[in-house]
Structure formats: C-alpha cells, structure tokens
Design a protein around this motif. Sequence first.
Motif, short mmCIF file in Angstrom:
data_model
loop_
_atom_site.label_atom_id
_atom_site.label_comp_id
_atom_site.label_asym_id
_atom_site.label_seq_id
_atom_site.Cartn_x
_atom_site.Cartn_y
_atom_site.Cartn_z
N UNK A 97 27.93 -23.34 10.96
CA UNK A 97 28.63 -23.53 9.69
C UNK A 97 29.22 -24.93 9.60
N UNK A 98 29.78 -25.40 10.70
CA UNK A 98 30.36 -26.76 10.71
C UNK A 98 29.27 -27.81 10.48
N UNK A 99 28.11 -27.60 11.07
CA UNK A 99 26.99 -28.54 10.83
C UNK A 99 26.61 -28.55 9.36
N UNK A 100 26.51 -27.36 8.77
CA UNK A 100 26.14 -27.27 7.34
C UNK A 100 27.19 -27.97 6.48
N UNK A 101 28.46 -27.73 6.78
CA UNK A 101 29.54 -28.36 6.00
C UNK A 101 29.51 -29.89 6.17
N UNK A 102 29.21 -30.35 7.39
CA UNK A 102 29.13 -31.79 7.63
C UNK A 102 28.00 -32.41 6.81
N UNK A 103 26.85 -31.75 6.81
CA UNK A 103 25.71 -32.27 6.03
C UNK A 103 26.05 -32.24 4.54
N UNK A 104 26.66 -31.14 4.07
CA UNK A 104 27.05 -31.04 2.65
C UNK A 104 28.01 -32.16 2.25
N UNK A 105 28.88 -32.56 3.15
CA UNK A 105 29.86 -33.61 2.85
C UNK A 105 29.33 -35.01 3.14
N UNK A 106 28.09 -35.10 3.58
CA UNK A 106 27.48 -36.40 3.84
C UNK A 106 27.98 -37.08 5.09
N UNK A 107 28.48 -36.29 6.04
CA UNK A 107 28.98 -36.84 7.30
C UNK A 107 27.81 -36.95 8.27
N UNK A 108 27.58 -38.15 8.76
CA UNK A 108 26.49 -38.34 9.72
C UNK A 108 26.85 -37.71 11.06
N UNK A 109 25.86 -37.13 11.75
CA UNK A 109 26.13 -36.53 13.05
C UNK A 109 26.69 -37.54 14.04
#
Length: 193
Positions: A97-109
């Motif tokens: 879920x955190x990965x999905x939220x990061x991608x949704x917010x445009x946060x690069x890994x």
Amino acid sequence: MTQAATAETITPTSGFAYSILGESGVDVNLCYQCGKCAAGCPVAYAMDYPPAQLIHAARLGLDELVLGSRTIWLCAACETCTTRCPQDVDIAKVMDAAKILAVDRGINPAVGEVRSFHKAALASIRRFGRMWEAGMVLSLKLRTGNYFKDMELGSRMLRKGKLKLLPTFAGSRRARRIFSRVKKVEREADRPE
C-alpha cells in the motif's frame, strides 16, 4: 478498571493511517510494537527503518518518512513479518500500500532500480504466465543500462541450470486474462460516481 482495547475499538488516528487502511484494508493501529516482524525479516539489514518502526511512523502520520523510505521498496513481500505478527497485521500488504501511495504521489523510489525491477518482473509474468528469469534480467539490464552488474553471478546460475534460456508459455493466457481483469477493475474504480 480500564477496558482493554480490541480490534473493534481501535481506529486509525492519522490521515495517513486511513490512507493505508483504504489501500490495503490493514489497520496499522493494531500493531503493539513487539518487533517480531523486524526480527524475522530477511532483508531488514538493508532497510533504513525496520518494519515495526515504519508501521509506527504510519500510525503517527509520518507519511513523508514512510513513502520516502528504502524499507518499502526493499520489502521482498515474503510475508515472514505477516506470519510472525501476533496481532495479524499484514505488514507485507502495508508495504504494498505504501508503494502504491508513493507512486500515486509521484515520489520516486528511494532505491533506484526497484521500479525497473517491478516493471520487468510484471512484464515477464504478463507475457509468459510466470517469471522467466533470463528474460527478466535482460529486460532489467535494458531498462537500467547497467549491463555488467552481477555477470559473474549470472554465469554461475547458468552453469548450475538455475536460469532457463528459453521461456515456457504454460499459463500465459491465464495470466493475461488476470491482468486484463485487474485493469478493468482499476478503470471502474477510477470512474467518477
């Protein structure tokens, strides 16, 4: 006499905990920080925050810390943490879920090659119905431009028969149907009511 908290009485208190709950269905407030998840995690040595600390950060609403961490991207999703949790907190789902939220917010890994690895792995599964490691490695090398990293390991795996040069297509139709259904469900979920 105080009443013991139960799963029914605990609710997320931070907006980020609600976001995690909405994305994963997991209530991070059930965690009581015993640390069994971190003790069993096979990749905890490489993480910047052990899983228990990340869950606590989610409870506190520290979304930038969680979404910017290496931990969520290094999680191997092996579910060792989930099976060890005495509170049945599905930590692997929280990481997803955190990965999905990061991608949704445009946060690069925080770990650069992870996104390329995920794309290469999903493309392999979508095309062949299962992971074709040699093809996935080639796809990953093309995406990252890092052609010579791990060559020695790759050649040892080839010699031991751990990498198949040709893919099999067993289950490929079924995998494509699953991907198609997921895409349809995602489109319907994104549609305004």
